[in-house]
Write a protein that holds these residues in place. Structure first.
Motif, PDB file in Angstrom:
ATOM      1  N   ARG A   1       0.821  -1.199   0.000  1.00  0.00           N
ATOM      2  CA  ARG A   1       0.000   0.000   0.000  1.00  0.00           C
ATOM      3  C   ARG A   1       0.866   1.264   0.000  1.00  0.00           C
ATOM      4  O   ARG A   1       0.567   2.237  -0.691  1.00  0.00           O
ATOM      5  CB  ARG A   1      -0.937   0.010   1.214  1.00  0.00           C
TER       6      ARG A   1
ATOM      7  N   ALA B   1      -6.380   9.590  -2.217  1.00  0.00           N
ATOM      8  CA  ALA B   1      -7.459   8.988  -1.425  1.00  0.00           C
ATOM      9  C   ALA B   1      -8.592   8.518  -2.329  1.00  0.00           C
ATOM     10  O   ALA B   1      -9.130   7.410  -2.152  1.00  0.00           O
ATOM     11  CB  ALA B   1      -7.977  10.009  -0.407  1.00  0.00           C
TER      12      ALA B   1
ATOM     13  N   ILE C   1      -9.601   5.272  -0.019  1.00  0.00           N
ATOM     14  CA  ILE C   1      -9.269   5.352   1.397  1.00  0.00           C
ATOM     15  C   ILE C   1      -9.423   6.811   1.827  1.00  0.00           C
ATOM     16  O   ILE C   1      -9.580   7.700   0.992  1.00  0.00           O
ATOM     17  CB  ILE C   1      -7.837   4.849   1.697  1.00  0.00           C
ATOM     18  N   SER C   2      -9.381   7.054   3.138  1.00  0.00           N
ATOM     19  CA  SER C   2      -9.537   8.432   3.621  1.00  0.00           C
ATOM     20  C   SER C   2      -8.244   9.204   3.421  1.00  0.00           C
ATOM     21  O   SER C   2      -7.147   8.637   3.307  1.00  0.00           O
ATOM     22  CB  SER C   2      -9.914   8.432   5.095  1.00  0.00           C
TER      23      SER C   2
ATOM     24  N   THR D   1      -5.797   8.508   6.118  1.00  0.00           N
ATOM     25  CA  THR D   1      -5.044   7.271   5.910  1.00  0.00           C
ATOM     26  C   THR D   1      -3.902   7.488   4.927  1.00  0.00           C
ATOM     27  O   THR D   1      -2.798   6.953   5.097  1.00  0.00           O
ATOM     28  CB  THR D   1      -5.976   6.161   5.402  1.00  0.00           C
TER      29      THR D   1
ATOM     30  N   THR E   1      -1.103   9.044   6.750  1.00  0.00           N
ATOM     31  CA  THR E   1      -0.407   8.057   7.578  1.00  0.00           C
ATOM     32  C   THR E   1       0.560   7.238   6.740  1.00  0.00           C
ATOM     33  O   THR E   1       1.713   7.010   7.134  1.00  0.00           O
ATOM     34  CB  THR E   1      -1.420   7.128   8.262  1.00  0.00           C
ATOM     35  N   HIS E   2       0.105   6.782   5.551  1.00  0.00           N
ATOM     36  CA  HIS E   2       0.990   6.013   4.670  1.00  0.00           C
ATOM     37  C   HIS E   2       2.192   6.846   4.234  1.00  0.00           C
ATOM     38  O   HIS E   2       3.323   6.337   4.178  1.00  0.00           O
ATOM     39  CB  HIS E   2       0.215   5.526   3.443  1.00  0.00           C
TER      40      HIS E   2
END
Length: 234
Positions: free
Chosen positions: A174, A192, A197-198, A201, A204-205
């Motif tokens: 990911r 996103a 995904i949000s 998120t 964060t990645h």
């Protein structure tokens, strides 16, 4: 000054006097920007940066005595509070990629208008990166094709949004997908939407992959993606 904010101090570096003087005049018309010097080569630029401590340097690449790549590296090493925006005629010049590694945070072609320059200066001053779309496309075209690593599992290049194992520095699949989309020039919001995904998120990645790969910003991430074959051909 507007709104009480401090003026952004800028140095212009270009070996062509007509270009250098034109940029100084142009920048002098922009709000919140103060041109504190200009130089015709990298050596003179280094002396000016040490003397006047600008926020941003607009840097040409091809210059005598010391080129823009070496000057960028020395400025970033010696004066980390000074950011560099490369202003180049040749968006496919391999020295553009070298300047990324040297620490440049912005890239513009010399047909950029006043709004483009003001936006790039403001962006790099706050610690973000900005690549001209033409520069990013050329980098992708010239760097990804010859260095693209074919996935060992199938022998074929995965389609957009798919990144298989074998990623560098322990990146997860990911994180590899997010890195590839950064190299494609997508914003966090666009990533996103592409990956369903949000945006939180996505952030964060990005934080995780930056930490694993030792990256400071998106410009370095693009360079990293090219070097390791994560960026996809267009």
């Amino acid at each position: 000054m507007t709104g009480g904010a401090r003026m952004t101090r800028v140095i212009v570096v270009d070996d062509q006097a007509v270009v250098r003087e034109g940029l100084v005049l142009l920048l002098g018309l922009l709000p919140d920007i103060e041109v504190v010097g200009s130089a015709g080569d990298g050596e003179a630029a280094l002396r000016l940066v040490e003397e006047r401590r600008p926020d941003v340097v607009l840097m040409d690449l091809r210059m005598p005595r010391m080129d823009g790549v070496e000057a960028t590296g020395r400025i970033r090493a010696g004066f980390p509070d000074t950011q560099v925006v490369v202003l180049t005629t040749y968006s496919d010049d391999e020295s553009v990629f070298a300047a990324l590694r040297a620490g440049a945070r912005g890239f513009l072609t010399k047909d950029a208008d006043a709004d483009d320059i003001a936006r790039a200066v403001a962006t790099v001053k706050r610690g973000d990166a900005q690549l001209d779309p033409t520069v990013q496309r050329r980098l992708l075209d010239t760097m990804s094709a010859p260095t693209r690593q074919t996935p060992a599992t199938t022998g074929t290049i995965p389609p957009p949004g798919i990144v298989r194992d074998g990623l560098p520095d322990g990146l997860t699949p990911r994180e590899g997908e997010v890195l590839a989309l950064i190299a494609d020039g997508l914003s966090n919001t666009e990533i996103a939407g592409r990956l369903y995904i949000s945006e939180a998120t996505v952030k964060t990645h990005i934080n995780n992959l930056f930490a694993k790969a030792g990256l400071r910003d998106r410009a370095q991430a693009v360079s990293y993606a090219f070097r390791h074959g994560v960026a996809r051909p267009q």
